[in-house]
Design a protein around this motif. Structure first.
Motif, PDB file in Angstrom:
ATOM      1  N   PHE A 106       0.916  -1.100  -0.103  1.00 32.17           N
ATOM      2  CA  PHE A 106       0.071  -0.018   0.037  1.00 32.17           C
ATOM      3  C   PHE A 106       0.685   1.168   0.289  1.00 32.17           C
ATOM      4  O   PHE A 106       1.881   1.520   0.798  1.00 32.17           O
ATOM      5  N   ALA A 107       0.590   2.142  -0.835  1.00 36.01           N
ATOM      6  CA  ALA A 107       1.333   3.353  -0.943  1.00 36.01           C
ATOM      7  C   ALA A 107       0.536   4.684  -1.039  1.00 36.01           C
ATOM      8  O   ALA A 107      -0.649   4.443  -1.759  1.00 36.01           O
ATOM      9  N   ASN A 108       0.816   5.668  -0.703  1.00 34.07           N
ATOM     10  CA  ASN A 108      -0.341   6.996  -0.737  1.00 34.07           C
ATOM     11  C   ASN A 108       0.179   7.556  -2.206  1.00 34.07           C
ATOM     12  O   ASN A 108       1.178   7.417  -2.882  1.00 34.07           O
ATOM     13  N   GLU A 109      -0.996   8.040  -2.600  1.00 31.69           N
ATOM     14  CA  GLU A 109      -0.803   8.783  -4.182  1.00 31.69           C
ATOM     15  C   GLU A 109       0.150   9.952  -3.996  1.00 31.69           C
ATOM     16  O   GLU A 109      -0.080  10.779  -2.893  1.00 31.69           O
ATOM     17  N   PRO A 110       0.718  10.374  -5.261  1.00 30.37           N
ATOM     18  CA  PRO A 110       1.812  11.463  -4.957  1.00 30.37           C
ATOM     19  C   PRO A 110       0.884  12.630  -5.193  1.00 30.37           C
ATOM     20  O   PRO A 110      -0.210  12.858  -5.571  1.00 30.37           O
TER      21      PRO A 110
END
Length: 110
Positions: A106-110
């Motif tokens: 899971f990663a945050n959107e830039p």
């Protein structure tokens, strides 16, 4: 005492009695077959569950600085939630062999 004598059945009644006997025989055999199938299924499941689990000693290498947030068992999978430098990652392993089964990041959107 007087005995009651049943009259001889007519040909139609005899045919009906024979048909009822045949239907009862079919129903009895079907029931016996169903009970046998259930007993075989239960015996198979008991026999298969008697297998011992494979003992494994495994060391899973985590990236430097990773933290284990939680672990859980889902079906036949072991689920490990990791925090790797602020990124959440879920890794799944086969519960019997402890081999990796998948990885979800899971990663945050830039």
């Amino acid at each position: 005492m007087t005995e009651t004598v049943a009259p001889e059945p007519t040909p139609e009644q005899a045919a009906l009695f024979a048909r009822v006997r045949r239907m009862m025989l079919i129903a009895g055999l079907t029931t016996a077959l169903a009970v046998a199938a259930v007993l075989i299924a239960v015996g198979y499941r008991l026999f298969r569950s008697g297998e011992s689990a494979v003992l494994t000693d495994t060391t899973a290498m985590l990236p430097k600085g990773a933290r284990i947030l939680s672990t859980a068992v889902a079906g036949d999978r072991l689920v490990v939630t990791l925090d790797i430098a602020g990124v959440t990652e879920i890794r799944t392993f086969d519960a019997r062999t402890l081999k990796p089964a998948g990885k979800l990041k899971f990663a945050n959107e830039p």
